[in-house]
Motif scaffolding. Structure first.
Motif: not given
Length: 241
Positions: A150-155, A138-140, A210-211, A217-219
């Protein structure tokens, strides 16, 4: 991740020990006892991994690697060596070996290195390998070479232990890993290792990727089994259906 592994080891007791450990994890194993037999087995069987002792009769391990790479055979090679000098180890890597373990070794450490090497060199059936070697769920994204997450473009900054756990999970999305399997990934990276160590790394990773860490929702936790990494975008339709 079941694989075909060739063990090239002239010590029959060591070869049998390795066979038992590998077969316990579901791998198919072929054992050979000299360099020329190793070359013939690799050429005929095209294994997923070659565990290769350096000191063998009828062509030593360094010669075997040199010949295989000259033939452009890309089988991953993990070398077993009693030679601990830097020059010897660098020579093996320069010839084309992918990793090495120095004798005497811990079978647990060796199996962890084998799992890591197999994940690095094999892909999940049906999935195309990333051209840049980056693991994406996904975004990871996890970059094993540059040691970046990185997660959704964030390091995201990770400790070595966190990175090992996340890399193992990202290499096989949706596979459930037990705590013991993740502990094996941490061998040699965490000084004090226990089941609690894995739980702490997971808790810290959730804070970073995780948000909402308390509602991951990921791990994800698979109760009574362990943990898995998933793409929340793919899981959402299943959850709403």
């Amino acid at each position: 991740m079941c694989a075909h592994v060739i063990i090239a080891e002239d010590d029959e007791k060591q070869a049998e020990l390795l066979r038992r450990y590998l077969e316990r994890e579901g791998h198919a194993v072929t054992a050979v006892g000299d360099g020329l037999a190793t070359l013939e087995a690799v050429r005929q069987q095209e294994p997923d991994l070659l565990v290769l002792d350096v000191m063998m009769p009828r062509a030593d391990g360094l010669d075997v690697v040199r010949i295989l790479r000259a033939e452009q055979r890309e089988v991953p090679v993990l070398m077993l060596t009693a030679r601990s000098t830097e020059d010897d180890l660098l020579l093996g890597l320069d010839l084309g070996a992918d990793d090495y373990v120095t004798k005497p070794y811990s079978p647990r450490e060796l199996m962890a290195r084998i799992r890591t090497l197999l994940r690095r060199t094999r892909r999940t059936p049906g999935e195309a390998p990333a051209a840049d070697g980056v693991l994406r769920v996904g975004g990871l994204s996890v970059d094993p070479v540059r040691h970046l997450v990185s997660v959704d473009g964030r390091t995201v900054e990770c400790t070595p232990g966190e990175f090992r756990v996340l890399g193992a999970l990202a290499a096989e999305p949706d596979r459930v890993f037990s705590r013991q399997q993740l502990l094996a990934e941490l061998h040699g990276f965490d000084r004090y290792i226990s089941d609690r160590t894995v739980d702490v790394h997971v808790m810290n990773l959730r804070k970073k990727i995780e948000p909402a860490p308390r509602r991951p929702v990921r791990l994800l936790t698979v109760f009574g089994v362990g943990y898995k990494l998933t793409d929340p975008a793919k899981a959402a339709p299943r959850a709403s259906s």
